[in-house]
Design a protein around this motif. Structure first.
Motif, PDB file in Angstrom:
ATOM      1  N   ILE A   1      51.958  42.829  26.531  1.00 47.14           N
ATOM      2  CA  ILE A   1      51.567  41.733  25.649  1.00 47.14           C
ATOM      3  C   ILE A   1      51.077  42.198  24.291  1.00 47.14           C
ATOM      4  CG2 ILE A   1      51.018  40.014  27.414  1.00 47.14           C
ATOM      5  CD1 ILE A   1      48.092  41.012  27.204  1.00 47.14           C
ATOM      6  N   GLY A   2      51.185  43.504  24.027  1.00 50.26           N
ATOM      7  CA  GLY A   2      50.738  44.002  22.733  1.00 50.26           C
ATOM      8  C   GLY A   2      49.257  44.293  22.736  1.00 50.26           C
ATOM      9  N   GLU A   3      48.461  43.250  22.606  1.00 54.93           N
ATOM     10  CA  GLU A   3      47.024  43.459  22.713  1.00 54.93           C
ATOM     11  C   GLU A   3      46.375  42.262  23.385  1.00 54.93           C
ATOM     12  OE1 GLU A   3      45.966  41.909  18.213  1.00 54.93           O
ATOM     13  OE2 GLU A   3      45.346  43.902  18.857  1.00 54.93           O
ATOM     14  N   LEU A   4      45.143  42.475  23.826  1.00 57.62           N
ATOM     15  CA  LEU A   4      44.433  41.406  24.512  1.00 57.62           C
ATOM     16  C   LEU A   4      44.106  40.293  23.526  1.00 57.62           C
ATOM     17  CD1 LEU A   4      41.876  43.360  26.707  1.00 57.62           C
ATOM     18  CD2 LEU A   4      43.887  42.142  27.480  1.00 57.62           C
ATOM     19  N   PRO A   5      44.164  39.027  23.961  1.00 56.76           N
ATOM     20  CA  PRO A   5      43.773  37.938  23.072  1.00 56.76           C
ATOM     21  C   PRO A   5      42.314  38.097  22.651  1.00 56.76           C
ATOM     22  CG  PRO A   5      44.759  37.095  25.096  1.00 56.76           C
ATOM     23  CD  PRO A   5      44.587  38.559  25.275  1.00 56.76           C
ATOM     24  N   ALA A   6      41.981  37.563  21.478  1.00 56.97           N
ATOM     25  CA  ALA A   6      40.629  37.740  20.934  1.00 56.97           C
ATOM     26  C   ALA A   6      39.567  37.115  21.823  1.00 56.97           C
ATOM     27  CB  ALA A   6      40.554  37.142  19.540  1.00 56.97           C
ATOM     28  N   THR A   7      39.949  36.098  22.589  1.00 55.64           N
ATOM     29  CA  THR A   7      38.954  35.399  23.393  1.00 55.64           C
ATOM     30  C   THR A   7      38.826  35.962  24.810  1.00 55.64           C
ATOM     31  OG1 THR A   7      40.653  33.825  23.994  1.00 55.64           O
ATOM     32  CG2 THR A   7      39.202  33.208  22.184  1.00 55.64           C
ATOM     33  N   THR A   8      39.407  37.142  25.041  1.00 56.47           N
ATOM     34  CA  THR A   8      39.353  37.719  26.390  1.00 56.47           C
ATOM     35  C   THR A   8      37.910  37.915  26.844  1.00 56.47           C
ATOM     36  OG1 THR A   8      41.412  38.858  26.021  1.00 56.47           O
ATOM     37  CG2 THR A   8      40.016  39.706  27.776  1.00 56.47           C
ATOM     38  N   GLY A   9      37.629  37.467  28.067  1.00 51.56           N
ATOM     39  CA  GLY A   9      36.275  37.611  28.574  1.00 51.56           C
ATOM     40  C   GLY A   9      36.177  38.564  29.744  1.00 51.56           C
ATOM     41  N   LYS A  10      37.283  38.787  30.420  1.00 53.53           N
ATOM     42  CA  LYS A  10      37.224  39.628  31.606  1.00 53.53           C
ATOM     43  C   LYS A  10      38.622  40.170  31.891  1.00 53.53           C
ATOM     44  CE  LYS A  10      34.027  38.815  35.289  1.00 53.53           C
ATOM     45  NZ  LYS A  10      33.500  37.865  36.246  1.00 53.53           N
ATOM     46  N   VAL A  11      38.697  41.416  32.307  1.00 57.25           N
ATOM     47  CA  VAL A  11      39.966  41.971  32.797  1.00 57.25           C
ATOM     48  C   VAL A  11      39.723  42.350  34.251  1.00 57.25           C
ATOM     49  CG1 VAL A  11      41.663  43.792  32.548  1.00 57.25           C
ATOM     50  CG2 VAL A  11      40.612  42.806  30.522  1.00 57.25           C
ATOM     51  N   ILE A  12      40.586  41.846  35.118  1.00 57.92           N
ATOM     52  CA  ILE A  12      40.365  42.057  36.546  1.00 57.92           C
ATOM     53  C   ILE A  12      41.532  42.807  37.148  1.00 57.92           C
ATOM     54  CG2 ILE A  12      39.986  40.902  38.752  1.00 57.92           C
ATOM     55  CD1 ILE A  12      38.978  38.513  37.049  1.00 57.92           C
ATOM     56  N   SER A  13      41.211  43.782  37.962  1.00 62.08           N
ATOM     57  CA  SER A  13      42.235  44.451  38.744  1.00 62.08           C
ATOM     58  C   SER A  13      42.229  43.805  40.117  1.00 62.08           C
ATOM     59  CB  SER A  13      41.898  45.943  38.827  1.00 62.08           C
ATOM     60  OG  SER A  13      42.632  46.523  39.860  1.00 62.08           O
ATOM     61  N   GLY A  14      43.268  43.029  40.414  1.00 58.04           N
ATOM     62  CA  GLY A  14      43.295  42.265  41.662  1.00 58.04           C
ATOM     63  C   GLY A  14      43.193  40.786  41.335  1.00 58.04           C
ATOM     64  N   GLY A  15      42.985  39.975  42.362  1.00 56.23           N
ATOM     65  CA  GLY A  15      42.931  38.534  42.154  1.00 56.23           C
ATOM     66  C   GLY A  15      41.549  38.074  41.734  1.00 56.23           C
ATOM     67  N   THR A  16      41.407  36.772  41.508  1.00 54.26           N
ATOM     68  CA  THR A  16      40.128  36.275  41.030  1.00 54.26           C
ATOM     69  C   THR A  16      39.078  36.206  42.136  1.00 54.26           C
ATOM     70  OG1 THR A  16      41.040  34.091  41.338  1.00 54.26           O
ATOM     71  CG2 THR A  16      40.937  34.896  39.097  1.00 54.26           C
ATOM     72  N   MET A  17      39.502  36.175  43.389  1.00 54.00           N
ATOM     73  CA  MET A  17      38.509  36.030  44.444  1.00 54.00           C
ATOM     74  C   MET A  17      37.928  37.363  44.903  1.00 54.00           C
ATOM     75  SD  MET A  17      38.024  32.860  44.858  1.00 54.00           S
ATOM     76  CE  MET A  17      37.166  32.593  46.402  1.00 54.00           C
ATOM     77  N   MET A  18      38.750  38.388  44.998  1.00 51.03           N
ATOM     78  CA  MET A  18      38.239  39.670  45.503  1.00 51.03           C
ATOM     79  C   MET A  18      38.522  40.839  44.577  1.00 51.03           C
ATOM     80  SD  MET A  18      38.627  39.627  49.619  1.00 51.03           S
ATOM     81  CE  MET A  18      37.495  40.961  49.963  1.00 51.03           C
ATOM     82  N   GLY A  19      39.158  40.580  43.428  1.00 53.74           N
ATOM     83  CA  GLY A  19      39.474  41.667  42.512  1.00 53.74           C
ATOM     84  C   GLY A  19      38.224  42.231  41.871  1.00 53.74           C
ATOM     85  N   LYS A  20      38.395  43.384  41.208  1.00 54.87           N
ATOM     86  CA  LYS A  20      37.245  44.017  40.573  1.00 54.87           C
ATOM     87  C   LYS A  20      37.376  43.937  39.061  1.00 54.87           C
ATOM     88  CE  LYS A  20      36.004  47.107  44.258  1.00 54.87           C
ATOM     89  NZ  LYS A  20      36.031  48.458  44.793  1.00 54.87           N
ATOM     90  N   ALA A  21      36.259  43.625  38.408  1.00 53.46           N
ATOM     91  CA  ALA A  21      36.256  43.548  36.949  1.00 53.46           C
ATOM     92  C   ALA A  21      36.328  44.963  36.386  1.00 53.46           C
ATOM     93  CB  ALA A  21      35.007  42.850  36.469  1.00 53.46           C
ATOM     94  N   VAL A  22      37.227  45.157  35.424  1.00 55.20           N
ATOM     95  CA  VAL A  22      37.445  46.475  34.834  1.00 55.20           C
ATOM     96  C   VAL A  22      36.636  46.581  33.558  1.00 55.20           C
ATOM     97  CG1 VAL A  22      39.185  47.978  33.807  1.00 55.20           C
ATOM     98  CG2 VAL A  22      39.747  46.624  35.825  1.00 55.20           C
ATOM     99  N   VAL A  23      35.958  47.705  33.369  1.00 58.02           N
ATOM    100  CA  VAL A  23      35.199  47.885  32.134  1.00 58.02           C
ATOM    101  C   VAL A  23      35.869  48.922  31.237  1.00 58.02           C
ATOM    102  CG1 VAL A  23      33.592  49.609  33.059  1.00 58.02           C
ATOM    103  CG2 VAL A  23      32.889  48.173  31.166  1.00 58.02           C
ATOM    104  N   ASN A  24      36.524  49.916  31.837  1.00 52.15           N
ATOM    105  CA  ASN A  24      37.116  51.003  31.067  1.00 52.15           C
ATOM    106  C   ASN A  24      38.642  50.833  31.062  1.00 52.15           C
ATOM    107  OD1 ASN A  24      37.795  53.388  29.871  1.00 52.15           O
ATOM    108  ND2 ASN A  24      37.308  54.658  31.661  1.00 52.15           N
ATOM    109  N   LEU A  25      39.183  50.298  29.977  1.00 49.11           N
ATOM    110  CA  LEU A  25      40.626  50.024  29.938  1.00 49.11           C
ATOM    111  C   LEU A  25      41.446  51.293  29.709  1.00 49.11           C
ATOM    112  CD1 LEU A  25      40.678  46.690  27.941  1.00 49.11           C
ATOM    113  CD2 LEU A  25      40.866  47.004  30.392  1.00 49.11           C
TER     114      LEU A  25
END
Lengths: 336, 292, 442
Positions: free
Chosen positions: C317-341
């Motif tokens: 997608i080129g780059e993350l949208p400016a309004t990105t609030g969270k990047v998750i590895s996995g699904g929304t219910m059990m995935g883990k929030a990523v801090v180090n891209l």
């Protein structure tokens, strides 16, 4: 770019909130409110407004000056308490100031003294109502006669309630009992918010559909009251008989089950007050026990107690055993 | 009338006497023999039940003291020497005078706010946040700022500084019970000797990463360059795993290391004039790395 | 249609990347391969700085029981063997490889032909799974060779293939079923043979009718493979719930699925089993969804393990949208929030899910109103509200007595809580405390 948010999973929420639940309850109370105003006139509306306003005011004052915490009046729980308290009193002139005292007791003693919403063991509206019933027995049992209410008139002609008639045990009372249809629509004497079974059921169905309440408490409450009073009625149906003590003609026996569940506060109590999430058990099995206890106690108090009506006392008594029920009724574990 | 009173008195008297006898035998049967000394020792203790001694509470500590008969390895930190003396008197044993201690937070309060890399949005608990990720600063060793230490303190002696997001210890209230040190999942808080006139020198960092990596998360990180160890006249400083540590039993608070530290990771407290100007940002990180 | 008995919730499905066919992500200039890509101890690096490696060459060897082999996803030179910061900012042992060309190990069959016959004996299959570093791709990354060696005295009766994909947003399993149905069925047959079970059940939630149809058609050509459509309810794909839905059996507290005669395998794992056994290809690639409501496009990729999150985002997608609030590895219910891209992806990463700031932020916590919604949503029949207060007041022993360790951390309690209490977080903390207490007692 914003800082990334980090939290444990899950990262989505159902969007349910306490606020939504409370405002749904308020919305569900609107049909009963409208019917009450239609039958009892502007005085009913005034009682409701005063009660709701004073509940909100007291909660704000207590949170601001006593507890010094951020105000939570926006969550709508004070409005629920105010409306339920107002529904439980007669729509008369003297109630305009008495209900303010009720609101203070309901919010101050019933709720905030325990730490606010979620921590109160008893239903705040019922605490306020019972306090008023014991403190102002005359005013609280002076009911306007629904057939003589003028819509804009504040002074009313008093009349009896069906349960009051039965409690008096007068020989002529039986003839004055209202018809089933009047009890369903609410054209009877009593606390102005609890008269119409149909209006309350409409609200209850809305709450069931939005999953604010489950069917367990209302069904077991009303069902128990119906079955228990049916047994009593079958054994000894209501009739005019001669009292062997003084030889006078009196009402004897027990009222029929349909009248039992359609009069007094059973409908409002079962659908809106016993189902109060904070003070009722959480497990489904516990809710059935809770409703059963409420229904049983109501019929016992009505038939053998000093008061003609027992819903408030029954619910408060069952509130007090809710922690025990919660301890006993655990959900079925998946892995045991 | 008299007769009735007499009967009542007699009946009650007989019942009373009967139960008195029953109770006597029951009391004999279920008697728990407890050393009265335990009560006396418990009386002397502060009664905060802080658990700093490692026992379940003050009463458990008193039991341990009496059972052992001396105070070896048992110390009530909040009570300090005064309480130790009293207990020693009760037990009839000698007690060593301990140096008064205080809790020290070894994470630099400056420069964390602007280095925030993420926004923690979960349960407000350091112990939990520690299992999720590095924390908002990106430093895997740094303070997480949820205040588990504040919750653990029974003496109201530690508070979060809202400006820096790190805890600050109130030296007057701190009893060195060690509850905060135990609560901290990253072992940032250490009990150190209070020092003369409360003057102390310590390394305000527990980052064990290599210098360059550590500097990325915090400008005041200890990079383990060893300069401090070289200037220390008392050989109080040791370097292990890229981290310097000052042994407080050897330190004489000469502050030579404070001026030497390139990242200002070594902190001195309660000295009349600061040894270095509080310039939290080091000039060039590369110089620091080169020193390594 | 079958489903599990108690609890469960219905989060918004958001399978917006359903129709994006699997694309191949190009290989970057440098790859960092973590040694700890599985449940258990990290693998031991068997290469040194300066070594030349080929695609599929062993670089990390499993030397303990609970461990899995790690293979090089690229060809090139080993730069260094040094820790790297993972997606959560924590340093983990890794091998850094600079990419040169794309030279594969000669043993790997890269032809597109489908090989149906598997002559290997069950023991040989398990040994080969171990050699190829196969781990479960359903989320737990449990080493496969351990799962498929049935302990003595126990007997597997059911092989359950988990294709429920009940997590919102994720579509990688769906795409694999649509594009590699036959390979999956071969993989399932191989696992069936390894376990010696009569029947394998491929379980698919009914919101994927095309996948159900496709798998049913393909499974007709195979013996003993049943496609089992399931009701849509989260957490249908949780191991214990899936076993309950399909067999009606319940895994007792503290026991494993094999104790009730079941083995559950993710559908993605079956595909990698096919590749490992029939094509000699180790687990060096992930099938991964790149999705998010605010992203300009939705993708499904086949990505070499070790590609960083930033590389995946840049390519897709080129780059993350400016309004990105969270990047998750996995699904929304059990995935883990990523801090180090800048962190490399590892085995089992199923998605890069980008959430908007407004969507990601949790609402402020309010007072518990004892509504019991958490309890009714819990698929394990536990009392999350109770754990919350027990953990807060330090009553760890009591929490254990109320079966806190049975919690599967599915997140249904937090999801349904009207007071926004972080119940799942509190329970995880409580579980850690209970385990620490039990360890201290020992």
């Amino acid at each position: 770019m914003n800082l990334l948010n980090i939290s444990g999973s899950p990262h989505v929420h159902s969007d349910e909130s306490t606020k939504k639940i409370m405002w749904r309850v308020n919305l569900a109370l609107v049909p009963a409110l409208l019917v009450g105003i239609a039958y009892f006139g502007v005085s009913a509306l005034l009682v409701a407004c005063i009660s709701v306003a004073s509940c909100i005011l007291f909660q704000w004052l207590i949170e601001k000056f006593l507890l010094k915490v951020p105000s939570t009046i926006g969550d709508g729980s004070a409005v629920v308490t105010g409306l339920l308290l107002a529904f439980n009193v007669p729509a008369t002139l003297s109630m305009m100031w008495i209900v303010v005292i009720g609101a203070l007791v309901a919010i101050g003693v019933g709720k905030m003294a325990f730490g606010g919403l979620g921590k109160n063991p008893f239903n705040p509206a019922l605490v306020g109502r019972v306090f008023l019933l014991i403190s102002f027995p005359v005013q609280m049992t002076t009911w306007p006669d629904v057939s003589k209410v003028k819509f804009f008139g504040l002074d009313t002609v008093t009349g009896p309630t069906p349960l009051g008639l039965i409690k008096e045990r007068g020989a002529e009372s039986l003839g004055k009992m209202p018809q089933i249809w009047d009890m369903l629509t609410g054209y009877i004497g009593g606390s102005w918010g609890e008269v119409s079974a149909i209006a309350i059921l409409v609200g209850a169905i809305y709450l069931l559909c939005t999953k604010v309440i489950s069917w367990h408490i209302p069904v077991s409450f009303i069902g128990t009251a119906f079955v228990f009073s049916a047994i009593l009625w079958l054994v000894n149906p209501i009739h005019v008989g001669v009292d062997p003590a003084d030889g006078a003609e009196k009402l004897m026996g027990f009222i029929d089950p349909l009248t039992t569940i359609l009069t007094g506060g059973i409908m409002l109590g079962a659908c809106f007050m016993a189902t109060d999430m904070v003070t009722s058990p959480m497990a489904r099995s516990g809710q059935l026990i809770f409703g059963f206890g409420c229904g049983l106690l109501t019929v016992i108090i009505r038939n053998w107690g000093a008061y003609p009506e027992g819903v408030s006392f029954a619910i408060l008594l069952m509130n007090s055993v809710t922690p025990l029920i919660n301890r006993w009724c655990k959900p079925k574990r998946f892995a045991c | 009338m008299t007769q009735q009173i007499l009967i009542a008195v007699l009946v009650l008297g007989v019942i009373g006497a009967f139960f008195a006898v029953v109770l006597y035998f029951v009391a004999q049967k279920f008697k728990v023999v407890e050393d009265p000394l335990i009560d006396e020792v418990a009386e002397v203790l502060p009664g905060a039940n802080c658990g700093g001694c490692g026992k379940a509470g003050c009463r458990a500590f008193a039991e341990a003291c009496v059972a052992q008969g001396n105070l070896d390895g048992l110390r009530c930190a909040p009570g300090g020497d005064a309480v130790a003396q009293k207990i020693a008197q009760l037990l009839g044993c000698a007690v060593e005078q301990g140096e008064p201690q205080v809790a020290v937070v070894r994470c630099h309060p400056a420069n964390c706010g602007d280095k925030r890399r993420s926004n923690y949005d979960g349960l407000k608990s350091c112990a939990f946040q520690n299992t999720v990720y590095t924390g908002e600063s990106g430093c895997p060793f740094g303070c997480l700022g949820c205040g588990d230490c504040v919750d653990a303190c029974q003496f109201d002696a530690i508070h979060m500084d809202p400006a820096t997001g790190t805890p600050v210890v109130d030296e007057d209230l701190c009893t060195a019970c060690g509850a905060c040190a135990k609560a901290c999942p990253r072992r940032i808080i250490e009990l150190r000797n209070k020092g003369k006139k409360n003057r102390r020198v310590f390394v305000s960092c527990v980052n064990r990463e290599k210098g360059a990596v550590a500097m990325k998360s915090c400008a005041n990180a200890c990079i383990g360059c060893g300069k401090c160890a070289k200037v220390c006249p008392m050989e109080a400083i040791t370097i292990s795993d890229n981290l310097s540590y000052i042994d407080f039993t050897k330190c004489i608070a000469c502050r030579k290391c404070v001026t030497e530290c390139p990242t200002h990771a070594i902190v001195d407290v309660n000295f009349p004039s600061p040894a270095v100007k509080p310039a939290p940002k080091p000039e060039t990180p590369t110089a620091a790395e080169a020193a390594k | 249609m079958k489903t599990f008995k108690m609890g469960g919730v219905h989060p918004e499905e958001n399978k917006i990347s359903n129709d994006a066919a699997i694309e191949v992500m190009p290989v970057g200039k440098q790859m960092v391969v973590l040694m700890n890509q599985h449940l258990g101890a990290p693998a031991t690096p068997v290469v040194q700085k300066g070594d030349k490696v080929k695609v599929g060459q062993l670089i990390g060897e499993a030397q303990t029981f609970m461990c899995a082999n790690v293979h090089s996803p690229v060809s090139g030179t080993v730069l260094k063997v040094e820790p790297v910061k993972d997606a959560f900012g924590l340093a983990k042992p890794a091998v850094w490889i600079s990419v040169e060309g794309d030279e594969w190990m000669e043993t790997i069959d890269r032809t597109p032909d489908i090989k149906r016959e598997c002559p290997l004996e069950p023991k040989e299959i398990v040994a080969k799974l171990k050699e190829m570093g196969i781990v479960g791709l359903g989320g737990a990354t449990f080493p496969a060779h351990i799962k498929y060696s049935v302990p003595d005295g126990k007997k597997a009766e059911y092989l359950i293939v988990n294709a429920a994909e009940c997590e919102p947003y994720l579509t990688s399993d769906y795409r694999v079923m649509m594009e590699h149905a036959e390979e999956i069925c071969i993989g399932v047959s191989i696992l069936r043979k390894a376990l010696g079970v009569p029947n394998a059940y491929i379980c698919i939630e009914s919101n994927k009718p095309l996948a159900i149809q496709k798998m049913q058609e393909t499974a007709r050509g195979f013996e003993g493979i049943v496609v089992e459509p399931l009701k849509v309810k989260y957490p249908q794909g949780a191991e214990k719930q899936l076993i309950n839905a399909v067999t009606g059996r319940k895994v007792p507290s503290g026991k494993l699925p094999i104790d009730v005669g079941c083995v559950v395998s993710n559908v993605g794992t079956c595909f990698s089993v096919y590749e490992a056994i029939q094509k000699n290809k180790p687990l060096i690639e992930n099938i991964l969804t790149v999705t998010g409501k605010k992203l300009p496009s939705q993708h499904n990729y086949i990505v070499r393990i070790g590609t960083t999150y930033n590389e995946i985002i840049k390519h897709s997608i080129g780059e993350l949208p400016a309004t990105t609030g969270k990047v998750i590895s996995g699904g929304t219910m059990m995935g883990k929030a990523v801090v180090n891209l800048d962190a490399p992806t590892v085995k089992g990463n199923a998605s890069v899910l980008v959430m908007d700031e407004a969507e990601a932020r949790r609402n402020p916590e309010t007072a518990c109103i004892r509504c019991g919604k958490c309890m009714n949503a819990c698929p394990m029949g536990l009392e999350p509200y109770l754990f919350s207060s027990l953990v807060k007041t330090g009553r760890i022993e009591e929490a254990k007595e109320h079966n806190i360790l049975d919690c599967i951390e599915c997140g249904c309690c937090f999801f349904s809580c009207p007071a926004n209490k972080p119940l799942t977080d509190e329970i995880r903390l409580g579980k850690n405390r209970v385990r620490a207490m039990m360890a201290a007692k020992r």
